[in-house]
Design an enzyme around this catalytic site. Structure first.
Site, PDB file in Angstrom:
ATOM      1  N   HIS A  51      -8.037   1.164  -1.435  1.00 56.99           N
ATOM      2  CA  HIS A  51      -7.871   0.227  -2.551  1.00 56.99           C
ATOM      3  C   HIS A  51      -9.211  -0.322  -3.049  1.00 56.99           C
ATOM      4  O   HIS A  51      -9.311  -1.479  -3.451  1.00 56.99           O
ATOM      5  CB  HIS A  51      -6.899  -0.897  -2.171  1.00 56.99           C
ATOM      6  CG  HIS A  51      -5.586  -0.375  -1.680  1.00 56.99           C
ATOM      7  ND1 HIS A  51      -4.707   0.275  -2.509  1.00 56.99           N
ATOM      8  CD2 HIS A  51      -5.037  -0.354  -0.445  1.00 56.99           C
ATOM      9  CE1 HIS A  51      -3.659   0.664  -1.807  1.00 56.99           C
ATOM     10  NE2 HIS A  51      -3.841   0.295  -0.558  1.00 56.99           N
TER      11      HIS A  51
ATOM     12  N   SER B 271       0.842  -1.199   0.000  1.00 61.54           N
ATOM     13  CA  SER B 271       0.000   0.000   0.000  1.00 61.54           C
ATOM     14  C   SER B 271       0.879   1.252   0.000  1.00 61.54           C
ATOM     15  O   SER B 271       1.715   1.416  -0.880  1.00 61.54           O
ATOM     16  CB  SER B 271      -0.961  -0.040   1.193  1.00 61.54           C
ATOM     17  OG  SER B 271      -1.923   0.987   1.106  1.00 61.54           O
TER      18      SER B 271
END
Length: 305
Positions: free
Chosen positions: A190, A86
């Protein structure tokens, strides 16, 4: 071969940067980065409480700064490959020389603000599912309207969606899942909920001039090695609204012949996944300066000095 990896949001804990300030030059460096992005990284890394550093706009630059500082403290060691989970991909981009540290902090500051703004539109969150078969879990999540936002391998998938959808998941776990653990994040990262942040981040990225990676840069979009700085930056922008495939990154580490993995501060999560998915690969989590000697020894054995 040594792989250097950087953790994502949720790895931060109150006061985790405190011991690093005892190292020469670290506080001055953090204050210079703080001035560049108008955010007091020293305060948030030492005195702020858990709620303060849960704020996306604070957590993300704090994690990237911590990763850069701890990796620098390792000394002049070059890994064979780098990757990040991430927001850790921005840290990895700094490791690879794609972005200098000021550019990396500027980008992550914009990323954190944009994602916090997107997260404020709808009450959303993320939960980790432990155990289960992905072929069973993923369709079950989609049935509940949730997104498998992080496919981490080693029996872990992170679901993301509205708080109502996550509540339904607690009552209706996929077959084989042992436990559902809410994560310390402030939104459904996401996923499509982050789409507004993509446009904002693209504008910020347009002002940057990336260099090509100096070492193998493994993207968590699909586990592929990315050869150009322009593509790294493009993937960093799109990544905020697309799932993280850490399982594919670990497959690539294996294919590359990885023999050791060091996870920079605040390490732990990615090393835990690697221990289960990559047996035989030596791992070390660089949590505090007390871990530096062991990390340097591992880097000297398996890295490229």
């Amino acid at each position: 071969m040594l792989v250097l990896v950087a953790p994502g949001q949720g790895a931060q804990t109150p006061g985790f940067l405190t011991p690093w300030l005892d190292l020469p030059g670290v506080e001055d460096r953090l204050r210079a980065l703080s001035a560049a992005i108008d955010l007091d990284l020293v305060h948030y890394g030492t005195n702020a409480d858990a709620d303060e550093i849960r704020d996306t706009a604070i957590a993300q630059p704090l994690l990237v700064a911590a990763g850069i500082v701890s990796a620098t403290a390792l000394g002049d060691v070059s890994p064979g490959a780098v990757a990040g989970h991430s927001v850790g991909e921005i840290t990895a981009a700094a490791f690879a020389g794609v972005l200098d540290e000021t550019a990396a902090l500027t980008l992550v500051r914009g990323r954190g603000l944009a994602m916090a703004e997107a997260a404020a539109v709808t009450a959303t969150g993320m939960s980790a599912l432990l155990g289960g078969d992905p072929e069973v879990t993923v369709p079950h999540l989609e049935k509940l309207g949730l997104t498998p936002a992080n496919v981490n391998g080693a029996g872990q998938i992170v679901a993301a969606g509205t708080l109502e959808q996550l509540a339904a998941l607690n009552e209706d776990k996929p077959e084989g899942v042992r436990k559902v653990v809410p994560l310390k994040v402030a939104g459904a990262f996401h996923t499509h909920h982050m789409a507004p942040a993509v446009e904002t981040l693209a504008k910020a990225a347009a002002d940057l001039t990336p260099a090509d990676p100096k070492v193998t840069y493994v993207s968590n979009k699909d586990g592929k090695a990315v050869a150009t700085g322009a593509e790294v930056l493009e993937r960093l922008v799109g990544q905020v609204a697309n799932p993280v495939r850490w399982d594919l990154c670990m497959e690539t580490f294996k294919e590359l012949g990885a023999t050791a993995i060091i996870e920079v501060c605040p390490g732990g999560t990615l090393v835990g996944l690697a221990k289960r998915a990559l047996p035989g690969v030596k791992t070390l989590a660089l949590k505090t300066p007390d871990d530096l000697d062991a990390a340097r020894a591992l880097a000297a054995e398996f890295g490229i000095a």
